[in-house]
Motif scaffolding. Structure first.
Motif, short mmCIF file in Angstrom:
data_model
loop_
_atom_site.label_atom_id
_atom_site.label_comp_id
_atom_site.label_asym_id
_atom_site.label_seq_id
_atom_site.Cartn_x
_atom_site.Cartn_y
_atom_site.Cartn_z
N HIS A 32 19.38 20.74 23.17
CA HIS A 32 19.82 21.59 22.08
C HIS A 32 21.14 22.28 22.44
CE1 HIS A 32 19.27 24.01 18.52
NE2 HIS A 32 19.49 25.09 19.22
N GLY A 33 21.30 22.58 23.71
CA GLY A 33 22.53 23.22 24.17
C GLY A 33 22.45 23.39 25.67
N SER A 34 23.58 23.59 26.30
CA SER A 34 23.55 23.85 27.74
C SER A 34 24.74 24.70 28.12
CB SER A 34 23.52 22.55 28.53
OG SER A 34 24.36 21.58 27.95
N GLN A 35 24.58 25.38 29.23
CA GLN A 35 25.63 26.26 29.71
C GLN A 35 25.75 26.07 31.22
OE1 GLN A 35 25.02 30.40 28.61
NE2 GLN A 35 26.52 31.03 30.14
N ILE A 36 26.74 25.31 31.62
CA ILE A 36 26.99 25.07 33.04
C ILE A 36 28.47 25.34 33.26
CG2 ILE A 36 26.90 23.37 34.92
CD1 ILE A 36 24.62 21.95 33.38
N ASP A 37 28.76 26.56 33.75
CA ASP A 37 30.17 27.01 33.83
C ASP A 37 30.77 26.78 35.21
OD1 ASP A 37 29.70 28.00 31.25
OD2 ASP A 37 29.00 29.93 32.05
N PHE A 38 30.33 25.72 35.88
CA PHE A 38 30.88 25.43 37.21
C PHE A 38 30.88 23.92 37.39
CE2 PHE A 38 26.42 26.79 37.28
CZ PHE A 38 25.80 25.64 37.71
N ASP A 39 31.62 23.47 38.40
CA ASP A 39 31.74 22.04 38.67
C ASP A 39 30.46 21.55 39.35
OD1 ASP A 39 32.63 19.51 39.18
OD2 ASP A 39 34.09 20.09 40.71
N ILE A 40 29.82 20.54 38.76
CA ILE A 40 28.60 20.03 39.39
C ILE A 40 28.84 18.73 40.17
CG2 ILE A 40 26.98 21.08 37.76
CD1 ILE A 40 26.69 17.93 36.93
N ASN A 41 30.09 18.24 40.16
CA ASN A 41 30.40 17.02 40.92
C ASN A 41 30.12 17.23 42.40
OD1 ASN A 41 31.57 14.92 39.07
ND2 ASN A 41 32.78 16.73 38.49
N GLU A 42 29.37 16.29 42.99
CA GLU A 42 29.04 16.31 44.43
C GLU A 42 28.16 17.49 44.82
OE1 GLU A 42 29.55 13.61 46.16
OE2 GLU A 42 30.47 12.86 44.32
N LYS A 43 27.54 18.16 43.84
CA LYS A 43 26.65 19.28 44.15
C LYS A 43 25.20 18.83 44.24
CE LYS A 43 29.56 22.71 44.41
NZ LYS A 43 30.59 22.61 43.45
N ARG A 91 13.50 14.68 32.08
CA ARG A 91 14.36 13.52 31.84
C ARG A 91 15.54 13.91 30.93
NH1 ARG A 91 16.37 9.43 29.03
NH2 ARG A 91 15.92 10.69 27.18
N ALA A 92 15.24 14.65 29.85
CA ALA A 92 16.30 15.09 28.94
C ALA A 92 17.27 16.04 29.65
CB ALA A 92 15.68 15.77 27.71
N ALA A 93 16.72 16.90 30.52
CA ALA A 93 17.57 17.85 31.25
C ALA A 93 18.50 17.10 32.22
CB ALA A 93 16.69 18.85 32.01
N MET A 94 18.00 16.03 32.83
CA MET A 94 18.85 15.24 33.73
C MET A 94 20.01 14.63 32.96
SD MET A 94 16.44 13.43 36.58
CE MET A 94 15.21 12.69 35.53
N ASP A 95 19.73 14.12 31.75
CA ASP A 95 20.80 13.59 30.90
C ASP A 95 21.85 14.66 30.63
OD1 ASP A 95 19.92 11.04 30.59
OD2 ASP A 95 19.22 11.26 28.51
N ALA A 96 21.38 15.87 30.28
CA ALA A 96 22.30 16.97 29.95
C ALA A 96 23.18 17.30 31.15
CB ALA A 96 21.50 18.20 29.51
N VAL A 97 22.56 17.38 32.34
CA VAL A 97 23.31 17.73 33.55
C VAL A 97 24.36 16.65 33.83
CG1 VAL A 97 23.14 17.93 36.06
CG2 VAL A 97 21.51 19.16 34.58
N MET A 98 23.97 15.39 33.69
CA MET A 98 24.89 14.30 34.04
C MET A 98 26.02 14.15 33.05
SD MET A 98 22.57 11.55 36.12
CE MET A 98 21.22 11.44 34.98
N ASP A 99 25.90 14.81 31.88
CA ASP A 99 27.04 14.86 30.96
C ASP A 99 28.18 15.73 31.52
OD1 ASP A 99 26.01 13.23 29.03
OD2 ASP A 99 25.26 14.85 27.74
N TYR A 100 27.86 16.60 32.46
CA TYR A 100 28.86 17.51 33.03
C TYR A 100 29.57 16.93 34.25
CZ TYR A 100 27.46 21.46 30.14
OH TYR A 100 27.24 22.29 29.09
N GLY A 101 29.05 15.83 34.78
CA GLY A 101 29.68 15.27 35.96
C GLY A 101 28.67 14.49 36.76
N ARG A 102 28.99 14.25 38.03
CA ARG A 102 28.13 13.43 38.86
C ARG A 102 27.66 14.23 40.08
NH1 ARG A 102 27.33 10.07 42.96
NH2 ARG A 102 26.49 8.00 42.54
#
Ligand code: 5GP
Ligand code: MG
Length: 177
Positions: free
Chosen positions: A85-96, A112-123
């Motif tokens: 529905h929405g997400s708020q990740i205000d930092f770089d998640i690459n390599e974290k 599973r849905a949360a993993m999709d959301a996180v991976m939209d922000y980076g790797r």
């Protein structure tokens, strides 16, 4: 309906303390660790873990959140599917080391849905999962890395999680629907 308490205040706080230690030990510190709370009660749980890690390691780990809502699609009459529905990740998640935090793990579809959301922000380097209560009934190959308590349930039992930030008290109980 009648509720049976399965974790009192002390048990919840001890579980948070143990999980925090396990996070620090497994990841050899918290240098690359970030926490992602799944709304609603995963967010205050993430904050409790963040506070405990700060007490132990003296480090402020970043916290983000994802909001997963259950939607009923046209095809299935009964089953609900989680959608981001929405997400708020205000930092770089690459390599974290991104640690998802939620109150109850059931089928695994929300995670599973949360993993999709996180991976939209980076790797992220790795995604781990911290859960206060694992009630079983998985429908996907998802398992938690950190568990407060395993509570085998029947499908018509429900876990009630109360957390101070929202509910003024910390406890877990089980009741029949
Ligand atoms: P899943 O997607 O794994 O089937 O369900 C997990 C999500 O639904 C979590 O976000 C959790 O908050 C909620 N959930 C599922 N079963 C229960 C339950 O018995 N009690 C509570 N409090 N939440 C549940
Ligand atoms: Mg939830």
């Amino acid at each position: 309906k009648e509720k049976a308490q399965i974790m009192d205040e002390k048990a919840v706080l001890r579980a948070i303390t143990r999980i925090s230690h396990e996070i620090i030990e497994k990841n050899k510190g918290v240098e690359d660790v970030v926490l992602i709370g799944i709304r609603t009660r995963g967010v205050p749980l993430a904050r409790m873990i963040q506070k405990k890690i700060k007490e132990i390691e003296g480090v402020d780990v970043a916290i983000g959140q994802v909001d997963i809502t259950l939607y009923r699609d046209d095809l299935s009459k009964e089953e609900l599917d989680p959608v981001v529905h929405g997400s708020q990740i205000d930092f770089d998640i690459n390599e974290k080391i991104a640690i998802l935090v939620d109150d109850v793990l059931f089928t695994g579809r929300t995670v599973r849905a949360a993993m999709d959301a996180v991976m939209d922000y980076g790797r992220p380097m790795v995604i781990q999962l911290a859960i206060l209560v694992d009630r079983g009934h998985r429908e996907l190959p998802i398992r938690p890395d950190y568990v407060g308590k395993n509570v085998p349930t029947s499908r018509n039992e429900v876990i009630s999680v109360q957390l101070e930030e929202i509910d003024d008290v910390n406890n877990v109980s089980i009741y029949e629907k």
